[in-house]
Write a protein that holds these residues in place. Sequence first.
Motif, short mmCIF file in Angstrom:
data_model
loop_
_atom_site.label_atom_id
_atom_site.label_comp_id
_atom_site.label_asym_id
_atom_site.label_seq_id
_atom_site.Cartn_x
_atom_site.Cartn_y
_atom_site.Cartn_z
N VAL A 191 45.46 62.25 10.81
CA VAL A 191 45.63 61.07 11.65
C VAL A 191 45.11 59.82 10.94
O VAL A 191 45.67 58.73 11.09
N GLU A 192 44.06 59.98 10.16
CA GLU A 192 43.59 58.85 9.36
C GLU A 192 44.64 58.42 8.34
O GLU A 192 44.83 57.22 8.07
N MET A 193 45.35 59.38 7.78
CA MET A 193 46.39 59.08 6.80
C MET A 193 47.62 58.47 7.47
O MET A 193 48.30 57.64 6.88
N ASN A 194 47.88 58.89 8.70
CA ASN A 194 49.05 58.41 9.42
C ASN A 194 48.74 58.47 10.92
O ASN A 194 48.86 59.53 11.53
N PRO A 195 48.35 57.37 11.53
CA PRO A 195 47.98 57.38 12.96
C PRO A 195 49.10 57.85 13.89
O PRO A 195 48.82 58.27 15.02
N ALA A 196 50.35 57.82 13.42
CA ALA A 196 51.47 58.26 14.25
C ALA A 196 51.73 59.75 14.14
O ALA A 196 52.69 60.25 14.75
N ASP A 197 50.90 60.48 13.40
CA ASP A 197 51.11 61.92 13.23
C ASP A 197 50.73 62.64 14.52
O ASP A 197 49.59 63.07 14.72
N ILE A 198 51.70 62.80 15.37
CA ILE A 198 51.44 63.35 16.70
C ILE A 198 51.14 64.85 16.65
O ILE A 198 50.40 65.37 17.50
N TRP A 199 51.66 65.57 15.65
CA TRP A 199 51.35 66.99 15.53
C TRP A 199 49.87 67.19 15.19
O TRP A 199 49.22 68.10 15.74
N ALA A 200 49.34 66.34 14.34
CA ALA A 200 47.93 66.44 13.99
C ALA A 200 47.05 66.05 15.18
O ALA A 200 46.02 66.68 15.44
N THR A 201 47.45 64.99 15.89
CA THR A 201 46.73 64.61 17.11
C THR A 201 46.70 65.79 18.08
O THR A 201 45.67 66.11 18.69
N HIS A 202 47.83 66.44 18.21
CA HIS A 202 48.00 67.60 19.10
C HIS A 202 47.10 68.75 18.65
O HIS A 202 46.49 69.44 19.48
N ALA A 203 46.98 68.97 17.34
CA ALA A 203 46.14 70.06 16.84
C ALA A 203 44.68 69.84 17.22
O ALA A 203 43.98 70.78 17.65
N VAL A 204 44.20 68.61 17.07
CA VAL A 204 42.82 68.30 17.45
C VAL A 204 42.65 68.45 18.97
O VAL A 204 41.61 68.96 19.44
N ALA A 205 43.65 68.03 19.73
CA ALA A 205 43.59 68.18 21.18
C ALA A 205 43.46 69.65 21.57
O ALA A 205 42.70 70.01 22.48
N HIS A 206 44.17 70.51 20.86
CA HIS A 206 44.06 71.96 21.11
C HIS A 206 42.64 72.44 20.85
O HIS A 206 42.07 73.21 21.63
N ALA A 207 42.09 72.03 19.71
CA ALA A 207 40.74 72.48 19.36
C ALA A 207 39.74 72.04 20.43
O ALA A 207 38.85 72.82 20.82
N MET A 208 39.87 70.82 20.89
CA MET A 208 38.95 70.32 21.92
C MET A 208 39.12 71.08 23.23
O MET A 208 38.14 71.40 23.92
N GLU A 209 40.36 71.42 23.58
CA GLU A 209 40.61 72.17 24.81
C GLU A 209 39.99 73.55 24.73
O GLU A 209 39.34 74.02 25.67
N MET A 210 40.16 74.21 23.59
CA MET A 210 39.61 75.56 23.44
C MET A 210 38.09 75.56 23.46
O MET A 210 37.46 76.55 23.84
N GLN A 211 37.48 74.43 23.08
CA GLN A 211 36.03 74.33 23.07
C GLN A 211 35.48 73.72 24.36
O GLN A 211 34.26 73.53 24.47
#
Length: 462
Positions: A191-211
């Motif tokens: 996301v730092e490399m490309n703020p529009a990378d929605i798949w990467a945003t989604h991956a972090v969202a998954h990690a936060m949900e699981m935790q």
Amino acid sequence: MEEDAWGNAVTAASAEAARALDETALAYMGFRLDTGAHLKAALTADPEMPLALIYRGYFFLLFCHPALARKAAETRERLLPMAEGGALNARERLHFRALDLWVDGDMQGANDAWEAVMLDWPFDPMAIRLAHYTSFYMRGGTAMRRQSARVIRDWAGRDLPGAGFIHGVHAFSCEESGDYANAERHGRMAVEMNPADIWATHAVAHAMEMQGRHREGIGWIRANEADWNRTNNFRFHVWWHRCLYHLELGEHDEVLALYDRAVRAESTDEYLDITNGVAMLWRLEQEGVNVGGRWDELADRSAERVHDHILCFADMHYVMALAAAGREAEAKDMIAAMRDASDGDFSSQGEVYRRIGLPLAEAVVAARAGRHQQVLDTLLPVREDIALVGGSHAQRDVFERTLLESALAAGKGALARALAAERVDAKATSAYGWRRYADALDLCGDAEGARAARAEMARLAA
């Protein structure tokens, strides 16, 4: 012969065609609305460009729609003389093999072909992304992690177009294999490399949900959603993840508001959009929330897809929508059609339908009809196979919740306690888990334990 942006040889009539195909790959990796426009530009520049035609076939298949699957088959036929006549280079032949097998329903074979591409051409973003996609709906996190781990070090630190997307792929692979720290590290890097990378945003969202980092997850999505103005319907799915956070916090009004203005603001027939809506309404009703007439629209859309039988994960949600809307006869007809379609079907998904799809579909229909003992009798013997249906841990959790709800409704205290105990052990910050654990302890006559569980639930909700 031209060269693409990653140094791979491409059979193309001009550099213009090759550049347009590069942009097609980047747009696809970014879930961008202009993906089709770039592919059209490539085919306008070179109507016989093999890899552009292969990509077109891939994109048709990604919609999981029978009419578009037929178009993919037509594209394969157009490519066949090129493949047989030696017009494709070695990498392109493997991509054609992937398309050929996928058209025939052999997702595993297609996945193997993309893995072969990745071995010799690790800088092929389409092979990486499509292997990631098909593993997600077949073999899950372990396979996804293995695939992305093979190439992530090749891409790391290199100034290559789309490098951030590969970090996003690896982030989600890490999350689905339980490595939440690396999932977040690679996802944030992407996301730092490309703020529009929605798949990467989604991956972090998954990690936060699981935790169980619900409020942090809400903030993460809010902070990034302004960059999604060029993305396709996948943004609806990321808003679905935000709904999951609000659901755990007991903020049901906010969930419904988000559902109406974001998750299901448009009545689309895209399979992921429908599954988002179905899975959220199903969870809300499990928590006693009145969802009004929202099931009707989803059931109408699902009724249009009852003969698809392309992706088991999608079909499960179509059955759920029909059953939830009170259209049990149609849901049963769909199950019968699934049984007929899967009988003798030796494709990758055919086995999934037979092994888990049919019992899972029968269980969700029984759950809606209040036949909770049938749910237990059907699901418990195949519970370990639920992962085969595909989707993420978060998406499949709706089926685990259904099993727990049925154990409680059937009055099976010991079983409900065991299932709820598993849940709070895996997700210690889940208020829902503690609430159901308390309910199960009540069924078992453990009033003191139930009070302690509800105290923990209240603490988490505070």
